[in-house]
Design an enzyme around this catalytic site. Structure first.
Site, mmCIF file in Angstrom:
data_model
loop_
_atom_site.group_PDB
_atom_site.id
_atom_site.type_symbol
_atom_site.label_atom_id
_atom_site.label_comp_id
_atom_site.label_asym_id
_atom_site.label_seq_id
_atom_site.Cartn_x
_atom_site.Cartn_y
_atom_site.Cartn_z
ATOM 1 N N ASN A 74 10.410 3.990 3.198
ATOM 2 C CA ASN A 74 10.147 3.457 4.520
ATOM 3 C C ASN A 74 11.313 2.606 4.998
ATOM 4 O OD1 ASN A 74 7.186 4.088 5.137
ATOM 5 N ND2 ASN A 74 7.023 3.185 3.099
ATOM 6 N N HIS A 94 6.315 4.104 12.785
ATOM 7 C CA HIS A 94 6.401 4.067 11.322
ATOM 8 C C HIS A 94 7.486 5.060 10.906
ATOM 9 C CE1 HIS A 94 4.190 3.714 7.278
ATOM 10 N NE2 HIS A 94 5.136 4.603 7.061
ATOM 11 N N HIS A 117 10.576 6.572 8.405
ATOM 12 C CA HIS A 117 11.203 6.685 7.092
ATOM 13 C C HIS A 117 12.706 6.861 7.298
ATOM 14 C CE1 HIS A 117 7.632 7.425 4.277
ATOM 15 N NE2 HIS A 117 7.141 7.038 5.442
ATOM 16 N N CYS A 176 6.429 9.602 0.368
ATOM 17 C CA CYS A 176 5.200 10.340 0.649
ATOM 18 C C CYS A 176 4.953 11.308 -0.496
ATOM 19 C CB CYS A 176 5.285 11.102 1.970
ATOM 20 S SG CYS A 176 3.768 12.038 2.308
ATOM 21 N N ARG A 213 0.829 -1.202 0.000
ATOM 22 C CA ARG A 213 0.000 0.000 0.000
ATOM 23 C C ARG A 213 0.868 1.259 0.000
ATOM 24 N NH1 ARG A 213 -0.430 4.597 2.768
ATOM 25 N NH2 ARG A 213 -0.054 3.438 4.687
ATOM 26 N N ASP A 214 1.563 1.514 1.080
ATOM 27 C CA ASP A 214 2.370 2.722 1.201
ATOM 28 C C ASP A 214 3.519 2.720 0.201
ATOM 29 O OD1 ASP A 214 3.247 5.135 2.188
ATOM 30 O OD2 ASP A 214 4.215 4.307 3.946
#
Length: 322
Positions: free
Chosen positions: A271, A229, A231, A262, A36-37
């Site tokens: 990530n 979460h 990065h 992002c 997803r991300d």
């Protein structure tokens, strides 16, 4: 040994060497966000069938949660416009293992219609990012999430609250800890089961991480309901994760192969790579249930599909051929 499964070619058995550290968790739940991300930040749209295979491979590698897709309007995230076509291709997997993002009640309707059992809303600790990402103020976004969370809980669906820009914002700079705590408290008070603290542009450092976690505890937010979460923009993601583990956090978000970034914060890079995280956790004697060999093979396969090497250092090391 906690490092189980398929060994990487050419790697001597028993590596990484397991050395336990006092006070660390015995097990960590990895919340995999690559499908997803990660894929939502690809310039090209990945075919639905490839996404489905990617998710199946991740699940087969032992990842307990694989975030599958996002039910946002296709105009905003065209890379995930195929959510209605993708989710049925995952019907052989337990839907409790397949979280999805929903921005509003319409997104929740779409997710519930397909049988989703874990959803996430995604807010911001800063006004600038709330405006860029949701075209709302922070409080307007919270008001939008409230009926989504209430309806999801009525349907006995697990709700995660993502909070972006917890440590720094590309427009506003440093984010006051009290500001992040306020929004976290609001998300829990409306009924979120857990929170994911996002370092969206990768500017956090270990001391900042521990300071925020302590402040959340002081505000009545238990560590057991927090995930992190990170990065890796400034190479701090693993160090920040270690700081969170030392505080007692047992849920860590990561992305296979280090995919992601992002779209609304151009300074953000990928990530934390799941393979890098697993290597560290297994070396610490922390159980994950993840087969590092299978996971690495999956990221190598996807890198070939995408036509570029994985940014994960562990993937590069374990897939290197003389």
């Amino acid at each position: 040994m906690t490092t189980v499964g398929t060994p990487a070619p050419g790697l001597p058995a028993g590596l990484p060497m397991e050395v336990r550290s006092e006070g660390m968790p015995t097990r960590v739940r990895i919340h995999e966000v690559g499908a997803r991300d990660g894929l939502q930040n690809e310039k090209a749209v990945v075919p639905t069938e490839i996404k489905a295979e990617f998710i199946h491979r991740l699940a087969d590698a032992g990842l307990p949660l694989v975030e599958a897709t996002s039910f946002v309007h296709p105009k905003w995230v065209p890379q995930l416009a195929d959510a209605e076509n993708l989710f049925p291709l995952l019907g052989d997997l337990d839907p409790h293992r397949l979280p999805v993002l929903v921005p509003n009640e319409r997104g929740l309707d779409r997710a519930l219609a397909l049988g989703a059992r874990r959803i996430a809303v995604f807010g911001s600790a800063t006004e600038s990012f709330a405006k860029a990402n949701l075209n709302r103020t922070v409080d307007e976004a919270l008001a939008m999430f409230a009926p989504v969370v209430a309806r999801a809980r009525d349907a006995k669906v697990h709700v995660r609250g993502y909070l972006s820009m917890c440590f720094g914002d590309p427009w506003e700079g440093p984010v006051p800890v009290a500001q992040t705590v306020r929004v976290c408290r609001a998300l829990l008070d409306m009924g979120c089961d857990e929170l994911s603290l996002g370092d969206t542009i990768g500017v956090a450092t270990p001391g900042h991480v521990q300071h925020l976690l302590a402040a959340l505890n002081e505000a009545g937010v238990p560590t057991s309901r927090l995930g992190v979460h990170f990065h890796d923009t400034y190479g701090q993601a693993l160090a920040n994760t270690l700081a969170a583990l030392q505080h007692g956090v047992t849920t860590v978000d990561a992305s296979a192969g280090g995919l992601g970034g992002c779209p609304y914060a151009k300074s953000a890079t990928g990530n934390l790579a799941t393979e890098d995280l697993v290597w560290m956790l297994h070396g610490l004697g922390i159980e994950t249930g993840v087969d590092l060999g299978r996971l690495t093979a999956t990221s190598v396969w996807l890198a070939e599909v995408l036509g570029r090497p994985s940014p994960s250092r562990t993937v590069r090391a374990l897939s290197h051929k003389e």
